[in-house]
Every structure is written in structure tokens, then in C-alpha cells.
Write a protein that holds these residues in place. Structure first.
Motif, PDB file in Angstrom:
ATOM      1  N   VAL A   1     -13.555  -2.883   1.804  1.00  0.00           N
ATOM      2  CA  VAL A   1     -13.188  -2.146   0.591  1.00  0.00           C
ATOM      3  C   VAL A   1     -11.891  -1.379   0.821  1.00  0.00           C
ATOM      4  CG1 VAL A   1     -13.877  -0.234  -0.912  1.00  0.00           C
ATOM      5  CG2 VAL A   1     -15.521  -2.005  -0.313  1.00  0.00           C
ATOM      6  N   TYR A   2     -11.778  -0.729   1.955  1.00  0.00           N
ATOM      7  CA  TYR A   2     -10.575   0.035   2.281  1.00  0.00           C
ATOM      8  C   TYR A   2      -9.355  -0.875   2.349  1.00  0.00           C
ATOM      9  CZ  TYR A   2      -7.451   3.136   4.874  1.00  0.00           C
ATOM     10  OH  TYR A   2      -6.384   3.884   5.269  1.00  0.00           O
ATOM     11  N   GLU A   3      -9.514  -2.015   3.016  1.00  0.00           N
ATOM     12  CA  GLU A   3      -8.397  -2.955   3.134  1.00  0.00           C
ATOM     13  C   GLU A   3      -7.989  -3.499   1.767  1.00  0.00           C
ATOM     14  OE1 GLU A   3      -7.401  -7.189   5.330  1.00  0.00           O
ATOM     15  OE2 GLU A   3      -9.016  -5.926   6.099  1.00  0.00           O
ATOM     16  N   THR A   4      -8.956  -3.767   0.909  1.00  0.00           N
ATOM     17  CA  THR A   4      -8.657  -4.254  -0.440  1.00  0.00           C
ATOM     18  C   THR A   4      -7.902  -3.206  -1.236  1.00  0.00           C
ATOM     19  OG1 THR A   4     -10.667  -5.587  -0.369  1.00  0.00           O
ATOM     20  CG2 THR A   4      -9.701  -5.194  -2.540  1.00  0.00           C
TER      21      THR A   4
ATOM     22  N   ILE B   1      -5.953  -0.853  -0.030  1.00  0.00           N
ATOM     23  CA  ILE B   1      -4.597  -0.743   0.504  1.00  0.00           C
ATOM     24  C   ILE B   1      -3.744  -1.904   0.012  1.00  0.00           C
ATOM     25  CG2 ILE B   1      -3.257  -0.933   2.636  1.00  0.00           C
ATOM     26  CD1 ILE B   1      -5.341   0.759   3.994  1.00  0.00           C
ATOM     27  N   LYS B   2      -4.289  -3.120   0.037  1.00  0.00           N
ATOM     28  CA  LYS B   2      -3.529  -4.286  -0.409  1.00  0.00           C
ATOM     29  C   LYS B   2      -3.201  -4.197  -1.893  1.00  0.00           C
ATOM     30  CE  LYS B   2      -4.785  -7.667   3.058  1.00  0.00           C
ATOM     31  NZ  LYS B   2      -5.396  -8.959   3.349  1.00  0.00           N
TER      32      LYS B   2
ATOM     33  N   SER C   1      -2.800  -1.469  -3.650  1.00  0.00           N
ATOM     34  CA  SER C   1      -1.755  -0.458  -3.845  1.00  0.00           C
ATOM     35  C   SER C   1      -0.410  -0.989  -3.364  1.00  0.00           C
ATOM     36  CB  SER C   1      -2.118   0.841  -3.132  1.00  0.00           C
ATOM     37  OG  SER C   1      -2.141   0.654  -1.741  1.00  0.00           O
ATOM     38  N   GLU C   2      -0.413  -1.803  -2.283  1.00  0.00           N
ATOM     39  CA  GLU C   2       0.830  -2.410  -1.818  1.00  0.00           C
ATOM     40  C   GLU C   2       1.367  -3.399  -2.842  1.00  0.00           C
ATOM     41  OE1 GLU C   2       0.051  -4.136   1.990  1.00  0.00           O
ATOM     42  OE2 GLU C   2      -0.016  -2.204   3.007  1.00  0.00           O
ATOM     43  N   LYS C   3       0.479  -4.156  -3.492  1.00  0.00           N
ATOM     44  CA  LYS C   3       0.907  -5.084  -4.530  1.00  0.00           C
ATOM     45  C   LYS C   3       1.543  -4.331  -5.677  1.00  0.00           C
ATOM     46  CE  LYS C   3      -2.328  -8.910  -3.942  1.00  0.00           C
ATOM     47  NZ  LYS C   3      -3.442  -9.635  -4.568  1.00  0.00           N
ATOM     48  N   TYR C   4       0.914  -3.218  -6.048  1.00  0.00           N
ATOM     49  CA  TYR C   4       1.441  -2.416  -7.140  1.00  0.00           C
ATOM     50  C   TYR C   4       2.815  -1.875  -6.774  1.00  0.00           C
ATOM     51  CZ  TYR C   4       1.811   1.224 -10.677  1.00  0.00           C
ATOM     52  OH  TYR C   4       2.243   2.026 -11.702  1.00  0.00           O
ATOM     53  N   LEU C   5       2.974  -1.358  -5.550  1.00  0.00           N
ATOM     54  CA  LEU C   5       4.265  -0.836  -5.117  1.00  0.00           C
ATOM     55  C   LEU C   5       5.316  -1.936  -5.050  1.00  0.00           C
ATOM     56  CD1 LEU C   5       3.240   1.704  -2.316  1.00  0.00           C
ATOM     57  CD2 LEU C   5       4.102   2.223  -4.596  1.00  0.00           C
ATOM     58  N   SER C   6       4.953  -3.086  -4.518  1.00  0.00           N
ATOM     59  CA  SER C   6       5.928  -4.171  -4.429  1.00  0.00           C
ATOM     60  C   SER C   6       6.316  -4.648  -5.829  1.00  0.00           C
ATOM     61  CB  SER C   6       5.387  -5.319  -3.586  1.00  0.00           C
ATOM     62  OG  SER C   6       4.284  -5.916  -4.222  1.00  0.00           O
ATOM     63  N   ARG C   7       5.397  -4.648  -6.776  1.00  0.00           N
ATOM     64  CA  ARG C   7       5.715  -5.026  -8.163  1.00  0.00           C
ATOM     65  C   ARG C   7       6.674  -4.023  -8.764  1.00  0.00           C
ATOM     66  NH1 ARG C   7       3.680  -4.061 -13.353  1.00  0.00           N
ATOM     67  NH2 ARG C   7       3.873  -5.850 -14.734  1.00  0.00           N
TER      68      ARG C   7
END
Length: 101
Positions: free
Chosen positions: A67-70, A72-73, A75-81
Motif C-alpha cells: 500500500v505504501y509503495e502504491t 508513493i508511485k 504521487s510520483e506519477k502525479y508529480l511527473s504529470r
């Protein structure tokens, strides 16, 4: 004569105690063996329940890591977008104030 009667009573009492001891020993041994067997069964059950509890804790820990890894990923997708959109915005020279509205 009192001494003889006393000796006779003492001997009878000793004989009764010896006979009672034999019958008590068998009962006592059986009771002791039952208690020991019950203790072993209880120990085995507690060992099984301890293993089960440890397994459940491990599964919860693994699940929480996923759940934690999901999170983080995502939020990283959102930031990269957002970064990609800002790069496009700068390339096209779009006013930043217009994009916020």
C-alpha cells in the motif's frame, strides 16, 4: 502389656499406611501423567497459535508495504504529470496565470 498393644497399633497403622501408599501411588502417578500430557497439549496449542499470529503479522506488514509503495508511485506519477504539463506550458509559452483558472 500396654507396650505390646501400642506396638501392635503402630504396626497396624504402618501396614495400613503402606497399603494405602501403594494405591495412592498408582492414582497419583496416573494423575501426574494426565497433568503432564495436558501441559504438553497446551504447549503445542500455544506454539501453533504463536506461529499463526506471527504469520498474520507478517502478512499485514507485507500488505502495508504494498500500500505504501502504491501511494508513493501514484504521487510520483502525479508529480511527473505536473512536470510534463509545465514543460509543455513553457514550450508553448502559455501564461501560468491562465492555466490556474
Amino acid at each position: 502389656m500396654e507396650t505390646q498393644e501400642l506396638n501392635s497399633k503402630v504396626q497396624q497403622t504402618l501396614d495400613a499406611f503402606a497399603n494405602a501408599n501403594v494405591s495412592l501411588d498408582n492414582t497419583w502417578n496416573a494423575t501426574l501423567l494426565q497433568k503432564l500430557n495436558a501441559k504438553n497439549r497446551h504447549s503445542n496449542n500455544s506454539l501453533v497459535s504463536s506461529k499463526l499470529a506471527l504469520g498474520i503479522v507478517l502478512l499485514i506488514a507485507i500488505n502495508s508495504l504494498f500500500v505504501y509503495e502504491t501511494m508513493i508511485k501514484s504521487s510520483e506519477k502525479y508529480l511527473s504529470r505536473n512536470e510534463k504539463l509545465k514543460a509543455i506550458q513553457h514550450e508553448l509559452m502559455i501564461n501560468e496565470n491562465l492555466s490556474n483558472n
